[in-house]
Scaffold this motif. Structure first.
Motif, PDB file in Angstrom:
ATOM      1  N   PHE A  22      14.004 -14.623   1.154  1.00  0.00           N
ATOM      2  CA  PHE A  22      14.539 -13.613   2.116  1.00  0.00           C
ATOM      3  C   PHE A  22      14.113 -12.413   2.558  1.00  0.00           C
ATOM      4  CE2 PHE A  22      16.036 -11.116  -1.537  1.00  0.00           C
ATOM      5  CZ  PHE A  22      16.537 -10.139  -0.938  1.00  0.00           C
ATOM      6  N   LEU A  23      13.512 -11.515   1.826  1.00  0.00           N
ATOM      7  CA  LEU A  23      13.025 -10.370   2.254  1.00  0.00           C
ATOM      8  C   LEU A  23      11.831 -10.275   3.058  1.00  0.00           C
ATOM      9  CD1 LEU A  23      13.132  -7.160   1.920  1.00  0.00           C
ATOM     10  CD2 LEU A  23      11.703  -7.196  -0.200  1.00  0.00           C
ATOM     11  N   ILE A  24      10.733 -11.420   2.947  1.00  0.00           N
ATOM     12  CA  ILE A  24       9.691 -11.700   3.800  1.00  0.00           C
ATOM     13  C   ILE A  24      10.374 -12.051   5.159  1.00  0.00           C
ATOM     14  CG2 ILE A  24       7.969 -13.212   4.281  1.00  0.00           C
ATOM     15  CD1 ILE A  24       7.305 -13.266   1.342  1.00  0.00           C
ATOM     16  N   ARG A  25      11.246 -13.160   5.208  1.00  0.00           N
ATOM     17  CA  ARG A  25      11.930 -13.420   6.476  1.00  0.00           C
ATOM     18  C   ARG A  25      12.734 -12.385   7.179  1.00  0.00           C
ATOM     19  NH1 ARG A  25      14.580 -17.026   4.405  1.00  0.00           N
ATOM     20  NH2 ARG A  25      16.760 -16.019   4.316  1.00  0.00           N
ATOM     21  N   PHE A  26      13.217 -11.143   6.485  1.00  0.00           N
ATOM     22  CA  PHE A  26      13.867 -10.147   6.890  1.00  0.00           C
ATOM     23  C   PHE A  26      12.875  -9.174   7.808  1.00  0.00           C
ATOM     24  CE2 PHE A  26      15.038  -5.638   6.589  1.00  0.00           C
ATOM     25  CZ  PHE A  26      16.281  -5.618   7.501  1.00  0.00           C
ATOM     26  N   VAL A  27      11.821  -9.029   7.048  1.00  0.00           N
ATOM     27  CA  VAL A  27      10.809  -8.028   7.710  1.00  0.00           C
ATOM     28  C   VAL A  27      10.129  -8.779   8.810  1.00  0.00           C
ATOM     29  CG1 VAL A  27       8.199  -7.232   7.269  1.00  0.00           C
ATOM     30  CG2 VAL A  27      10.152  -7.132   5.380  1.00  0.00           C
ATOM     31  N   GLN A  28       9.665 -10.124   8.909  1.00  0.00           N
ATOM     32  CA  GLN A  28       9.295 -10.639   9.874  1.00  0.00           C
ATOM     33  C   GLN A  28       9.982 -10.891  11.143  1.00  0.00           C
ATOM     34  OE1 GLN A  28       8.181 -14.585   8.220  1.00  0.00           O
ATOM     35  NE2 GLN A  28       5.868 -13.926   7.652  1.00  0.00           N
ATOM     36  N   ASN A  29      11.482 -10.957  10.872  1.00  0.00           N
ATOM     37  CA  ASN A  29      12.231 -11.005  11.937  1.00  0.00           C
ATOM     38  C   ASN A  29      12.458  -9.557  12.698  1.00  0.00           C
ATOM     39  OD1 ASN A  29      13.037 -13.604  11.540  1.00  0.00           O
ATOM     40  ND2 ASN A  29      14.687 -13.199  10.446  1.00  0.00           N
ATOM     41  N   SER A  81       1.791  -3.343  20.683  1.00  0.00           N
ATOM     42  CA  SER A  81       1.855  -2.085  21.680  1.00  0.00           C
ATOM     43  C   SER A  81       3.202  -1.362  21.801  1.00  0.00           C
ATOM     44  CB  SER A  81       1.418  -2.619  23.032  1.00  0.00           C
ATOM     45  OG  SER A  81       2.207  -3.541  23.622  1.00  0.00           O
ATOM     46  N   GLN A  82       4.303  -2.301  21.600  1.00  0.00           N
ATOM     47  CA  GLN A  82       5.746  -1.498  21.815  1.00  0.00           C
ATOM     48  C   GLN A  82       5.935  -0.948  20.658  1.00  0.00           C
ATOM     49  OE1 GLN A  82       7.802  -5.231  22.497  1.00  0.00           O
ATOM     50  NE2 GLN A  82       7.889  -4.782  24.830  1.00  0.00           N
ATOM     51  N   TRP A  83       5.474  -1.261  19.287  1.00  0.00           N
ATOM     52  CA  TRP A  83       5.955  -0.554  18.283  1.00  0.00           C
ATOM     53  C   TRP A  83       5.044   0.676  18.118  1.00  0.00           C
ATOM     54  CZ3 TRP A  83       9.569  -1.042  15.264  1.00  0.00           C
ATOM     55  CH2 TRP A  83       9.969  -2.274  14.611  1.00  0.00           C
ATOM     56  N   VAL A  98       9.265   8.528  18.394  1.00  0.00           N
ATOM     57  CA  VAL A  98       9.873   8.959  17.064  1.00  0.00           C
ATOM     58  C   VAL A  98       9.086  10.183  16.919  1.00  0.00           C
ATOM     59  CG1 VAL A  98      10.437   8.281  14.907  1.00  0.00           C
ATOM     60  CG2 VAL A  98      10.689   6.765  16.674  1.00  0.00           C
ATOM     61  N   LEU A  99       7.647  10.134  16.679  1.00  0.00           N
ATOM     62  CA  LEU A  99       6.929  11.257  16.431  1.00  0.00           C
ATOM     63  C   LEU A  99       7.026  12.621  17.137  1.00  0.00           C
ATOM     64  CD1 LEU A  99       4.647  12.021  14.457  1.00  0.00           C
ATOM     65  CD2 LEU A  99       2.942  11.438  16.094  1.00  0.00           C
ATOM     66  N   LEU A 124      10.729   7.098  11.274  1.00  0.00           N
ATOM     67  CA  LEU A 124       9.175   7.154  11.514  1.00  0.00           C
ATOM     68  C   LEU A 124       8.430   6.505  10.788  1.00  0.00           C
ATOM     69  CD1 LEU A 124       7.149   8.722  13.110  1.00  0.00           C
ATOM     70  CD2 LEU A 124       7.042  10.470  11.405  1.00  0.00           C
ATOM     71  N   LEU A 125       8.887   6.592   9.414  1.00  0.00           N
ATOM     72  CA  LEU A 125       7.950   5.838   8.366  1.00  0.00           C
ATOM     73  C   LEU A 125       8.199   4.259   8.751  1.00  0.00           C
ATOM     74  CD1 LEU A 125       8.740   8.027   5.245  1.00  0.00           C
ATOM     75  CD2 LEU A 125       6.636   8.157   6.715  1.00  0.00           C
ATOM     76  N   CYS A 126       9.377   3.782   8.984  1.00  0.00           N
ATOM     77  CA  CYS A 126       9.617   2.480   9.089  1.00  0.00           C
ATOM     78  C   CYS A 126       8.852   1.803  10.244  1.00  0.00           C
ATOM     79  CB  CYS A 126      11.089   2.153   9.317  1.00  0.00           C
ATOM     80  SG  CYS A 126      11.876   2.316   7.794  1.00  0.00           S
ATOM     81  N   VAL A 127       8.708   2.645  11.286  1.00  0.00           N
ATOM     82  CA  VAL A 127       8.169   2.459  12.816  1.00  0.00           C
ATOM     83  C   VAL A 127       6.669   2.011  12.372  1.00  0.00           C
ATOM     84  CG1 VAL A 127       7.579   2.914  14.908  1.00  0.00           C
ATOM     85  CG2 VAL A 127       9.936   3.140  14.131  1.00  0.00           C
TER      86      VAL A 127
END
Length: 251
Positions: free
Chosen positions: A114-121, A129-131, A138-139, A172-175
């Motif tokens: 489930f954690l892998i699926r959550f991150v991928q989603n 490029s959008q990330w 955010v920076l 910021l760290l998550c992005v």
């Protein structure tokens, strides 16, 4: 002097003419598609695809042409290419669902952790490029709060800046994590079968036993290659060898 001016004119204006030609072909192909001349529209789109490789709309239009020409494999291929640039586009996702509903092979995916699926989603919500653009925004927002905290003398403002930083720094760290994650080289390449069908072999040889058969439009992963044979893995965990000419890699 005159020759120098002509050279400068050529260097700076030729790219403009090139872009104008691409736009002209693109819009004329759109008109051909609207007029139901799908084969001619497809020919026009394909003539400029190498000149505009990062255009998700172009890939989407090519997919539409192939779908109208009843070539589900190539239609799926170009919809998937478009999805790389527009991962949340409803039209692209809807058309992929339509093709999947028409496939002969209906494959059930092996459940993922489930954690892998959550991150991928979450990662699928934006393109790479959008990330990147989101990270820059955010920076700068964090930098603004930090500078405001340093140079203001108002206690309430400084407290609000601290609260904002406590929230925005983790964001910021998550992005940054998802930007790095989206740019990681894929362990395996995704591909689509464009041949009408293909027998999956137990080994990379014509004389090997047939394991199972797959049909046009099926998406899978390419996990190995030997000469003109490739080992593929399906969503349900089955794997085997097919001829490399029978599929196209999504990239």
């Amino acid at each position: 002097m005159r020759k120098s001016l002509l050279i400068i004119f050529y260097i700076f204006l030729c790219p403009c003419f090139s872009f104008a030609d691409i736009d002209s072909i693109f819009y004329s192909s759109n008109n051909l598609y609207i007029s139901h001349h799908f084969d001619q529209a497809l020919e026009g789109y394909l003539s400029i695809v190498n000149e505009d490789e990062n255009n998700g709309v172009l890939y989407y239009n090519i997919g539409n042409c192939y779908y109208r020409l009843n070539q589900l494999g190539y239609a799926r291929l170009y919809y998937e290419k478009s999805k790389l640039y527009n991962p949340t586009d409803r039209d692209v996702l809807h058309n992929i669902e339509i093709i999947e509903s028409q496939l002969i092979d209906q494959i059930n995916q092996v459940p993922e952790f489930f954690l892998i699926r959550f991150v991928q989603n979450i990662n699928k919500q934006f393109s790479s490029s959008q990330w990147g653009y989101l990270l820059i925004f955010v920076l700068y927002f964090n930098l603004f709060l930090f500078l405001l905290f340093l140079f203001t003398n108002l206690v309430d403002t400084r407290l609000n800046c601290l609260r904002g930083l406590l929230f925005s720094v983790p964001v910021l760290l998550c992005v940054a994590f998802f930007l790095i994650y989206s740019n990681l080289p894929a362990k395996y390449n995704d591909a689509v079968l464009v041949a009408p069908n293909a027998y999956v072999k137990t080994a990379p040889s014509e004389s090997a036993d047939d394991y199972f058969i797959i049909h046009e439009g099926l998406k899978f992963q390419v996990i190995d290659q030997v000469s003109n044979w490739s080992r593929i893995s399906l969503l349900d965990g089955k794997d085997g060898w097919v001829k490399t000419v029978d599929f196209e890699v999504i990239k």
